[in-house]
Design a protein around this motif. Sequence first.
Motif, PDB file in Angstrom:
ATOM      1  N   TRP A 257     -22.732  40.669 -34.747  1.00 28.93           N
ATOM      2  CA  TRP A 257     -21.945  41.856 -35.067  1.00 28.93           C
ATOM      3  C   TRP A 257     -22.849  43.056 -35.227  1.00 28.93           C
ATOM      4  N   ASP A 258     -22.211  44.244 -35.165  1.00 29.51           N
ATOM      5  CA  ASP A 258     -22.934  45.459 -35.513  1.00 29.51           C
ATOM      6  C   ASP A 258     -22.203  46.096 -36.695  1.00 29.51           C
ATOM      7  N   ASP A 259     -22.103  47.408 -36.734  1.00 29.52           N
ATOM      8  CA  ASP A 259     -21.544  48.041 -37.933  1.00 29.52           C
ATOM      9  C   ASP A 259     -20.020  48.087 -37.974  1.00 29.52           C
ATOM     10  N   HIS A 260     -19.373  48.334 -36.810  1.00 32.00           N
ATOM     11  CA  HIS A 260     -17.932  48.615 -36.869  1.00 32.00           C
ATOM     12  C   HIS A 260     -17.064  47.404 -37.209  1.00 32.00           C
ATOM     13  N   GLU A 261     -17.640  46.211 -37.181  1.00 31.31           N
ATOM     14  CA  GLU A 261     -16.894  45.062 -37.684  1.00 31.31           C
ATOM     15  C   GLU A 261     -16.615  45.211 -39.179  1.00 31.31           C
ATOM     16  N   VAL A 262     -17.385  46.085 -39.847  1.00 35.62           N
ATOM     17  CA  VAL A 262     -17.157  46.380 -41.275  1.00 35.62           C
ATOM     18  C   VAL A 262     -16.785  47.852 -41.426  1.00 35.62           C
ATOM     19  N   ALA A 263     -17.756  48.740 -41.191  1.00 36.74           N
ATOM     20  CA  ALA A 263     -17.548  50.180 -41.341  1.00 36.74           C
ATOM     21  C   ALA A 263     -18.682  50.899 -40.639  1.00 36.74           C
ATOM     22  N   ASN A 264     -18.396  52.093 -40.118  1.00 35.96           N
ATOM     23  CA  ASN A 264     -19.381  52.866 -39.402  1.00 35.96           C
ATOM     24  C   ASN A 264     -20.675  53.027 -40.205  1.00 35.96           C
ATOM     25  N   ASN A 265     -21.799  52.618 -39.604  1.00 42.00           N
ATOM     26  CA  ASN A 265     -23.138  52.785 -40.179  1.00 42.00           C
ATOM     27  C   ASN A 265     -23.314  52.165 -41.566  1.00 42.00           C
ATOM     28  N   ARG A 284     -17.180  44.131 -47.088  1.00 47.32           N
ATOM     29  CA  ARG A 284     -17.823  43.056 -46.323  1.00 47.32           C
ATOM     30  C   ARG A 284     -17.067  41.755 -46.466  1.00 47.32           C
ATOM     31  N   THR A 285     -16.622  41.447 -47.678  1.00 50.57           N
ATOM     32  CA  THR A 285     -15.917  40.192 -47.911  1.00 50.57           C
ATOM     33  C   THR A 285     -14.678  40.102 -47.020  1.00 50.57           C
ATOM     34  N   ALA A 286     -13.907  41.161 -46.986  1.00 51.88           N
ATOM     35  CA  ALA A 286     -12.699  41.170 -46.152  1.00 51.88           C
ATOM     36  C   ALA A 286     -13.062  41.130 -44.669  1.00 51.88           C
ATOM     37  N   ALA A 287     -14.046  41.939 -44.294  1.00 47.48           N
ATOM     38  CA  ALA A 287     -14.402  42.070 -42.877  1.00 47.48           C
ATOM     39  C   ALA A 287     -15.032  40.785 -42.332  1.00 47.48           C
ATOM     40  N   TYR A 288     -15.924  40.182 -43.106  1.00 48.11           N
ATOM     41  CA  TYR A 288     -16.589  38.962 -42.638  1.00 48.11           C
ATOM     42  C   TYR A 288     -15.577  37.827 -42.524  1.00 48.11           C
ATOM     43  N   GLN A 289     -14.656  37.754 -43.480  1.00 50.84           N
ATOM     44  CA  GLN A 289     -13.631  36.713 -43.429  1.00 50.84           C
ATOM     45  C   GLN A 289     -12.820  36.821 -42.129  1.00 50.84           C
ATOM     46  N   ALA A 290     -12.354  38.019 -41.821  1.00 51.63           N
ATOM     47  CA  ALA A 290     -11.528  38.203 -40.621  1.00 51.63           C
ATOM     48  C   ALA A 290     -12.345  37.979 -39.348  1.00 51.63           C
TER      49      ALA A 290
END
Length: 532
Positions: A257-265, A284-290
């Motif tokens: 992954w890069d940044d946009h899987e969570v949030a820009n930069n 991160r918790t929400a984004a990594y889970q999905a």
Amino acid sequence: MPDDSAGPPDPSRRRLLIGAGLAAAGMAVGCSSDGGDRATTTTARRTTSTRPPPDLPVDPFTLGVASGDPRTDRIILWTRLAPNPLAADGLGGMTDQPVDVRWQVAADPAFTSIMADGVATAITAHAHTVHVDAKGLDPGTDYHYRFVVGEHTSPVGRTRTLRDGSPEKLALAVVNCQWFETGAYAAYRHLLDEPLDLVLHLGDYIYEFPGAIEGPRTTAPDHLVVSLADYRLRYASYRLDDDLRNAHARFPFVLTWDDHEVANNYMGDVLPGETDPQKGKDRRTAAYQAWWEHLPVRLDPPDGSELAVYQSLDVGDLARIYVLDQRQYSDVPPCRGVPGAENDFGDCPARTDDATRTRLGAEQEAWFKDATGSSTARWNLIGNPVVLAGVDGGSAADGSKYYLDTWDGFPSARRRFIAQLATVDNPVVLTGDYHAGMVLDVHERPFEDSPLVATEFMAPPISSPLFAEDVSARTPQLRQQLNEHGYLAVDVEPDTLTVRFQVLADIGDPASAISTAATWIVTAGSPRAEPA
Ligand code: FE
Ligand code: CA
């Protein structure tokens, strides 16, 4: 990485079964097979269902099937049950019940020759996704797979195990940056014509921005993606695209992954403009889970805001592929808050060397040292999310301007990384993030007249907006810049590595033609790429 406790399978247990009968609803097939053991919470080691089939009047396989993280004898198979994929709660229209999903791997598309099968349980806590580790397969072999729930059978996917021994060839595509709203996925449609062993995805699989921007396409939700339900909806929106879904159904993917899987930069726990690290952790918790839920990855579910996605894969003695994480463990970019470095683009004195600043984090850096140190592969391919060789976007008249969230913001850590890269045979760097295609020389000391260590090939974006500024004025290591959309097709053979830049004629057109804009060759023994 977890590994299985089961011994190697006995090839003699392969069976001939009549596919049509096996596909019948809920039919218990009493033969031994490994169930997936990747995630014991979702996948029991058993072959028959003890639950009655759920009441699913609507096809639950709207998001298709996928495979990934191949090994020589096994592969991860993925699906998600989502009869109503854009249900606002992010749960795909499923009730709170666990559901048993039968899976099958066959040598033929009619499923007359079943090579592995089992039952996995899809649970609400994982949005009714399943990750099955299908084992007992042969190396370098094509397989067909599908899932069955009640009376519903999924589309048939194809996949392929890694070759072993001394392969004559490895064919992969490198993709990244697929902002849905800003372009069509014609690149993925054209991938289907490539005879690939795997697809390497270097990140920006989703973008977290509001999905209702002006453009030809929209995604759910319409607002900035923040919660787990939001991220699930965003992945579901992306996977409703026919071209992306078909690419997943056709090839195994290997992803970071890069940044946009969570949030820009974002970097580490730090979101730009947010001082509370708990906010970064929650995001991160929400984004990594999905991310974990929706992709065919050989990983247990994330532990809160932690998920170690870096890994290496061996393709016999031909290639070792390293897949890196350059966000989760990274220090923040330098120069934040400094005039002239707005949006992490610019320069400031703090950019210069600080040996304590890290890009990979101590553990990943130590792992990379071990993984490269033990490599006997002919080619060492680095799946490197953000540009390594250095890109200075300033004009000749103005001063330097760097994207400080790339390795340019981490000059000391970069020199350590390149020094390690210099210890392996035939390193080649495969990069994403920049929204351009590039060929770059990776020097021992970037921007300086120092030994050449490797060539870096930057994959053009699948669909994200191009950063089309010419960077040649202050980037002497630049060999070519291609302001195009598309992908890289990489053919690895014992003596040569050939990279084709496949570029689209019209990013707005799902039926766009594609063409080869450039072809470069690296010959084993020399790091300098040459145009074909
Ligand atoms: Fe991007
Ligand atoms: Ca990026």
